[in-house]
Design an enzyme around this catalytic site. Structure first.
Site, short mmCIF file in Angstrom:
data_model
loop_
_atom_site.label_atom_id
_atom_site.label_comp_id
_atom_site.label_asym_id
_atom_site.label_seq_id
_atom_site.Cartn_x
_atom_site.Cartn_y
_atom_site.Cartn_z
N SER A 193 -0.78 2.71 -16.32
CA SER A 193 -1.94 3.32 -16.97
C SER A 193 -1.49 3.88 -18.31
O SER A 193 -0.29 4.18 -18.48
CB SER A 193 -2.47 4.47 -16.10
OG SER A 193 -3.43 5.23 -16.81
N TYR A 242 -2.10 12.02 -10.76
CA TYR A 242 -2.30 10.61 -11.12
C TYR A 242 -1.31 10.21 -12.22
O TYR A 242 -0.62 9.20 -12.11
CB TYR A 242 -3.74 10.38 -11.57
CG TYR A 242 -4.04 8.95 -11.94
CD1 TYR A 242 -4.14 7.96 -10.96
CD2 TYR A 242 -4.19 8.56 -13.27
CE1 TYR A 242 -4.40 6.63 -11.30
CE2 TYR A 242 -4.45 7.24 -13.62
CZ TYR A 242 -4.55 6.28 -12.63
OH TYR A 242 -4.80 4.96 -12.97
O1 NJP Z 1 -9.79 0.11 -9.42
P1 NJP Z 1 -10.66 -0.38 -8.18
P2 NJP Z 1 -9.07 -0.63 -10.63
N1 NJP Z 1 -3.79 -0.57 0.16
O2 NJP Z 1 -10.98 0.85 -7.43
C1 NJP Z 1 -7.11 -1.29 -3.61
C2 NJP Z 1 -5.10 1.07 -12.60
N2 NJP Z 1 -5.85 1.62 -13.72
O3 NJP Z 1 -9.27 -2.08 -10.60
O4 NJP Z 1 -8.03 -1.44 -0.14
C3 NJP Z 1 -4.19 -1.70 -0.46
O5 NJP Z 1 -11.76 -1.27 -8.61
C4 NJP Z 1 -8.62 -1.35 -3.43
O6 NJP Z 1 -8.96 -2.13 -2.31
P3 NJP Z 1 -9.32 -1.60 -0.83
C5 NJP Z 1 -5.27 1.82 -11.30
O7 NJP Z 1 -4.49 2.99 -11.24
C6 NJP Z 1 -7.20 1.64 -13.73
O8 NJP Z 1 -9.43 0.12 -11.83
O9 NJP Z 1 -10.13 -2.72 -0.28
N3 NJP Z 1 -5.06 -1.74 -1.45
C7 NJP Z 1 -9.03 -2.11 -4.68
O10 NJP Z 1 -8.92 -3.50 -4.48
C8 NJP Z 1 -4.85 0.77 -10.31
O11 NJP Z 1 -3.45 0.78 -10.14
C9 NJP Z 1 -7.88 2.20 -14.81
O12 NJP Z 1 -10.06 -0.32 -1.02
C10 NJP Z 1 -5.58 -0.55 -1.84
C11 NJP Z 1 -7.99 -1.68 -5.71
O13 NJP Z 1 -6.90 -1.07 -5.00
C12 NJP Z 1 -5.27 -0.54 -10.96
O14 NJP Z 1 -5.55 -0.22 -12.32
C13 NJP Z 1 -7.18 2.72 -15.86
C14 NJP Z 1 -5.22 0.66 -1.25
C15 NJP Z 1 -8.56 -0.68 -6.69
O15 NJP Z 1 -9.61 -1.26 -7.36
C16 NJP Z 1 -6.49 -1.20 -10.34
O16 NJP Z 1 -7.55 -0.27 -10.28
C17 NJP Z 1 -5.81 2.67 -15.83
C18 NJP Z 1 -4.28 0.62 -0.21
N4 NJP Z 1 -3.88 1.73 0.43
C19 NJP Z 1 -5.16 2.14 -14.76
N5 NJP Z 1 -5.92 1.65 -1.86
C20 NJP Z 1 -9.37 2.30 -14.89
N6 NJP Z 1 -10.10 1.63 -14.01
O17 NJP Z 1 -9.89 2.99 -15.79
C21 NJP Z 1 -6.68 1.07 -2.80
O18 NJP Z 1 -5.16 3.21 -16.85
N7 NJP Z 1 -6.48 -0.26 -2.80
#
Ligand code: NJP
Length: 244
Positions: A137, A150
């Site tokens: 990030s 975070y």
């Molecule tokens: O978020 P979201 P993003 N085990 O909520 C999964 C970084 N980032 O695409 O398990 C396995 O749409 C969850 O799936 P589910 C951020 O820190 C973002 O934005 O089914 N999977 C979903 O597929 C992150 O590292 C922004 O709930 C787990 C996914 O994670 C990355 O981008 C800015 C899980 C999250 O999808 C992707 O996030 C930035 C687990 N225990 C960095 N827990 C931003 N959006 O602004 C969650 O700087 N997931």
């Protein structure tokens, strides 16, 4: 043979967008906890002529991440790219002492990334090729009240990525390491914020800066993979042109 790419957090946002962007040219293994979403993304990819499988995985559980790697190897015979993308962002002020959320962020954002590296690295070292991509990030470079834990997890991801890069380079493992540092991206990650006032504050900020589409991050991932093999696109920062 098409490269085999494992993507964690592929059920929504950046992971899902990346899966769809890579589907034509790569063999994919998609992982997350929500089976229904993974299933429908895999179906969509197959309808478009792509090749993808999924495995339900909680990245905070090392045995599940190891099982994900085994599944990818059993299915396709090798892992060429492993993308540690799964992440959560339950921002809150320190004084609220949301210990469960601190633990969860450390478990998913830091340990999940380490477990992914641990699962993917041995096979890559053996075949002397591979790529690890960690989604960090822009909050790996700065911290603000409310985003302390975070940011800490993303500073850690940055340190892990750079340390791993140096180690595999020194060992001549022929493995590329890429860390991607997005600014605000238009995904559902905001829904992991439990504090109502904090969520409103982040939503306002997201609107003000004009969050970039997750496909922009997917494109950065694709560029990192498609850079010629002798060159690592190591650190990529990308933000909306309106995010100061
Ligand atoms: O978020 P979201 P993003 N085990 O909520 C999964 C970084 N980032 O695409 O398990 C396995 O749409 C969850 O799936 P589910 C951020 O820190 C973002 O934005 O089914 N999977 C979903 O597929 C992150 O590292 C922004 O709930 C787990 C996914 O994670 C990355 O981008 C800015 C899980 C999250 O999808 C992707 O996030 C930035 C687990 N225990 C960095 N827990 C931003 N959006 O602004 C969650 O700087 N997931």
């Amino acid at each position: 043979m098409k490269k085999v790419v494992v993507i964690t957090g592929a059920s929504s946002g950046i992971g899902e967008a990346s899966a769809k962007m890579l589907a034509k040219d790569y063999q994919l293994v998609l992982a997350a906890r929500s089976e229904a979403k993974l299933e429908s993304t895999v179906e969509e990819i197959k309808k478009l002529g792509g090749e993808a499988q999924y495995k339900v995985t909680d990245v905070s559980q090392n045995d599940q991440v190891e099982a994900l790697a085994k599944f990818a190897l059993d299915t396709y015979g090798q892992i060429d790219v492993w993308i540690n993308n799964a992440g959560i962002m339950p921002q809150a002020w320190m004084k609220e002492k949301k210990v469960k959320e601190w633990d969860a962020m450390i478990d998913v954002n830091i340990k999940g990334t380490l477990y992914g590296i641990g699962a993917a690295l041995p096979g890559m070292r053996e075949k002397k090729s591979g790529q690890i991509i960690n989604i960090a990030s822009d909050l790996a470079f700065s911290v603000h009240p409310g985003g302390v834990v975070y940011s800490a997890t993303k500073y850690a991801t940055r340190a892990i990525s750079e340390g791993l890069r140096q180690e595999v380079a020194a060992d001549r493992d022929n493995i590329r390491v890429t860390a991607i540092y997005p600014g605000v991206v238009d995904t559902n990650i905001i829904n992991t914020i439990s504090d109502v006032a904090m969520k409103q504050q982040v939503e306002k900020f997201k609107e003000a800066v004009g969050a970039i589409a997750p496909e922009r991050v997917a494109l950065a991932i694709k560029n990192a993979i498609e850079m010629p093999e002798d060159t690592g696109l190591n650190d990529i920062v990308l933000r909306s042109i309106n995010q100061a």
